[in-house]
Design a protein around this motif. Sequence first.
Motif, PDB file in Angstrom:
ATOM      1  N   UNK A 106       0.833  -1.214   0.000  1.00 51.17           N
ATOM      2  CA  UNK A 106       0.000   0.000   0.000  1.00 51.17           C
ATOM      3  C   UNK A 106       0.853   1.242   0.000  1.00 51.17           C
ATOM      4  N   UNK A 107       2.013   1.154   0.649  1.00 48.39           N
ATOM      5  CA  UNK A 107       2.950   2.292   0.666  1.00 48.39           C
ATOM      6  C   UNK A 107       3.898   2.232  -0.531  1.00 48.39           C
ATOM      7  N   UNK A 115       1.125  11.319  -8.932  1.00 49.90           N
ATOM      8  CA  UNK A 115       0.703  12.339  -7.966  1.00 49.90           C
ATOM      9  C   UNK A 115       0.066  11.602  -6.785  1.00 49.90           C
ATOM     10  N   UNK A 116       0.416  12.028  -5.573  1.00 39.16           N
ATOM     11  CA  UNK A 116      -0.068  11.317  -4.380  1.00 39.16           C
ATOM     12  C   UNK A 116      -0.622  12.339  -3.382  1.00 39.16           C
ATOM     13  N   UNK A 117      -1.882  12.156  -2.988  1.00 38.68           N
ATOM     14  CA  UNK A 117      -2.518  13.030  -1.991  1.00 38.68           C
ATOM     15  C   UNK A 117      -2.908  12.164  -0.801  1.00 38.68           C
ATOM     16  N   UNK A 118      -2.625  12.673   0.384  1.00 41.77           N
ATOM     17  CA  UNK A 118      -2.728  11.806   1.567  1.00 41.77           C
ATOM     18  C   UNK A 118      -3.589  12.459   2.647  1.00 41.77           C
ATOM     19  N   UNK A 119      -4.427  11.662   3.256  1.00 45.35           N
ATOM     20  CA  UNK A 119      -5.307  12.139   4.330  1.00 45.35           C
ATOM     21  C   UNK A 119      -4.485  12.510   5.565  1.00 45.35           C
ATOM     22  N   UNK A 120      -4.976  13.527   6.276  1.00 46.56           N
ATOM     23  CA  UNK A 120      -4.254  13.945   7.495  1.00 46.56           C
ATOM     24  C   UNK A 120      -4.379  12.910   8.607  1.00 46.56           C
ATOM     25  N   UNK A 121      -5.206  11.864   8.400  1.00 47.73           N
ATOM     26  CA  UNK A 121      -5.314  10.810   9.416  1.00 47.73           C
ATOM     27  C   UNK A 121      -4.611   9.523   8.974  1.00 47.73           C
ATOM     28  N   UNK A 122      -3.941   9.583   7.833  1.00 41.22           N
ATOM     29  CA  UNK A 122      -3.299   8.368   7.306  1.00 41.22           C
ATOM     30  C   UNK A 122      -1.897   8.198   7.890  1.00 41.22           C
ATOM     31  N   UNK A 123      -1.353   7.024   7.737  1.00 44.36           N
ATOM     32  CA  UNK A 123       0.082   6.860   7.933  1.00 44.36           C
ATOM     33  C   UNK A 123       0.564   5.819   6.936  1.00 44.36           C
ATOM     34  N   UNK A 145      16.820   6.302  -2.917  1.00 42.13           N
ATOM     35  CA  UNK A 145      16.910   7.360  -3.931  1.00 42.13           C
ATOM     36  C   UNK A 145      16.172   8.621  -3.487  1.00 42.13           C
ATOM     37  N   UNK A 146      14.944   8.431  -2.997  1.00 42.02           N
ATOM     38  CA  UNK A 146      14.106   9.583  -2.624  1.00 42.02           C
ATOM     39  C   UNK A 146      14.500  10.189  -1.291  1.00 42.02           C
ATOM     40  N   UNK A 147      14.787   9.323  -0.320  1.00 43.05           N
ATOM     41  CA  UNK A 147      14.927   9.786   1.067  1.00 43.05           C
ATOM     42  C   UNK A 147      16.377   9.963   1.479  1.00 43.05           C
ATOM     43  N   UNK A 148      17.310   9.350   0.719  1.00 41.97           N
ATOM     44  CA  UNK A 148      18.687   9.242   1.191  1.00 41.97           C
ATOM     45  C   UNK A 148      18.819   7.971   2.012  1.00 41.97           C
ATOM     46  N   UNK A 149      20.052   7.483   2.114  1.00 42.75           N
ATOM     47  CA  UNK A 149      20.255   6.145   2.686  1.00 42.75           C
ATOM     48  C   UNK A 149      19.859   6.051   4.156  1.00 42.75           C
ATOM     49  N   UNK A 150      20.230   7.039   4.971  1.00 46.50           N
ATOM     50  CA  UNK A 150      19.993   6.843   6.412  1.00 46.50           C
ATOM     51  C   UNK A 150      18.511   6.930   6.757  1.00 46.50           C
ATOM     52  N   UNK A 151      17.784   7.827   6.101  1.00 40.73           N
ATOM     53  CA  UNK A 151      16.340   7.932   6.361  1.00 40.73           C
ATOM     54  C   UNK A 151      15.640   6.664   5.851  1.00 40.73           C
ATOM     55  N   UNK A 152      16.076   6.180   4.681  1.00 41.52           N
ATOM     56  CA  UNK A 152      15.486   4.949   4.143  1.00 41.52           C
ATOM     57  C   UNK A 152      15.728   3.782   5.101  1.00 41.52           C
ATOM     58  N   UNK A 153      16.867   3.805   5.803  1.00 44.19           N
ATOM     59  CA  UNK A 153      17.136   2.728   6.770  1.00 44.19           C
ATOM     60  C   UNK A 153      16.111   2.738   7.896  1.00 44.19           C
ATOM     61  N   UNK A 154      15.722   3.937   8.341  1.00 43.99           N
ATOM     62  CA  UNK A 154      14.682   4.006   9.385  1.00 43.99           C
ATOM     63  C   UNK A 154      13.401   3.347   8.899  1.00 43.99           C
ATOM     64  N   UNK A 155      13.083   3.602   7.641  1.00 40.69           N
ATOM     65  CA  UNK A 155      11.782   3.150   7.117  1.00 40.69           C
ATOM     66  C   UNK A 155      11.800   1.675   6.697  1.00 40.69           C
ATOM     67  N   UNK A 156      12.951   1.215   6.158  1.00 41.31           N
ATOM     68  CA  UNK A 156      12.993  -0.161   5.636  1.00 41.31           C
ATOM     69  C   UNK A 156      13.663  -1.146   6.578  1.00 41.31           C
ATOM     70  N   UNK A 157      14.709  -0.717   7.297  1.00 39.01           N
ATOM     71  CA  UNK A 157      15.353  -1.655   8.227  1.00 39.01           C
ATOM     72  C   UNK A 157      14.588  -1.700   9.547  1.00 39.01           C
ATOM     73  N   UNK A 164       1.691  11.698   7.692  1.00 41.74           N
ATOM     74  CA  UNK A 164       1.365  12.301   6.391  1.00 41.74           C
ATOM     75  C   UNK A 164       2.294  13.467   6.057  1.00 41.74           C
ATOM     76  N   UNK A 165       2.607  14.276   7.063  1.00 38.10           N
ATOM     77  CA  UNK A 165       3.480  15.431   6.816  1.00 38.10           C
ATOM     78  C   UNK A 165       4.868  14.955   6.390  1.00 38.10           C
ATOM     79  N   UNK A 166       5.332  13.886   7.058  1.00 36.26           N
ATOM     80  CA  UNK A 166       6.644  13.338   6.701  1.00 36.26           C
ATOM     81  C   UNK A 166       6.639  12.786   5.276  1.00 36.26           C
ATOM     82  N   UNK A 167       5.512  12.193   4.884  1.00 39.15           N
ATOM     83  CA  UNK A 167       5.421  11.648   3.520  1.00 39.15           C
ATOM     84  C   UNK A 167       5.607  12.767   2.495  1.00 39.15           C
TER      85      UNK A 167
END
Length: 255
Positions: A106-107, A115-123, A145-157, A164-167
């Motif tokens: 889903x993510x 184009x991606x629009x996200x609800x303020x109650x989503x995560x 590629x999008x986030x940089x390696x260290x941020x991607x590690x938080x999300x994938x590792x 939503x704001x972070x997205x």
Amino acid sequence: MAHIRTGTFNGVATIEIARPEKKNALTLEMYAAMAEALRAAESAAPVRAVLITGQPSIFTSGNDIDDFMRRPPLAPDSAVFQFMDALRDCPKPVVAAVTGAAIGIGATLLLHCDLVYISDEAHLAMPFTSLGLVPEFAASWALPQRLGAVKASEKLLLGDPFTPEEAVELRIANAVLPTGEVVNHARRMAERFNTLPPAAVRDTKRLMRRAGRAAVQEAMAAEATLFGQRLAGAEAQEAFSAFFQKRKPDFSRFE
Ligand code: COA
């Protein structure tokens, strides 16, 4: 198909995931229906854009874990891969209205929308490691590629969720909207393609994706092999059993 509602209105082909009783978890039949709808949109001249949406409070909780355990998508012609290929290769703009939580695929599918629009109650969450799995849909390439390696590690590792704001900040989504407005806003944006010359839009989309195309295909192939292995592994079995038994998984015995 009952759990995937499709229809075309005013130049926009809509794919609505509608299985709220199971948090819009995706079965093989739902993947097949979405792949077919994407291919139909591709060849229907009046369709200028595709809109993918879910239900209030849930976009999709990702793969149906029970279906995955019973019918693992191992063959290259599995409906899961047909859906991924159809979305990745869709020549027309694809707009996502993320009406609520978007987990797993889903993510990751959002990485292939225009184009991606996200609800303020989503995560958003990509909790592949905590399920004993690896990323899919080229997330292992596209997220660093999008986030940089260290941020991607938080999300994938670590599997940390995105607000939503972070997205938006991390370039996964265009804008955050109140839950009640996200679908209408996304639809209005999709309808804007009715006033643009379609061939120029298609050529521009193809050019924008040209540089990453081989890398995305290569990542999807590498991920598919490991995903299949992990799915059959004891770590995933423990994670999935724990989910259905509504308990915390215990990975302490694994090395
Ligand atoms: N696969 C299969 N069934 C799922 C599911 C999934 N991905 N996500 C939710 N469900 C089912 C639950 O088993 C439950 O079924 P039941 O009513 O028969 O017990 C029902 O949907 C409601 O889910 P529940 O967990 O009770 O809702 P919640 O509001 O407490 O939590 C989520 C919602 C989405 C946060 C939670 O369901 C979740 O984390 N799901 C799994 C997400 C995931 O790991 N996806 C990646 C798969 S690769």
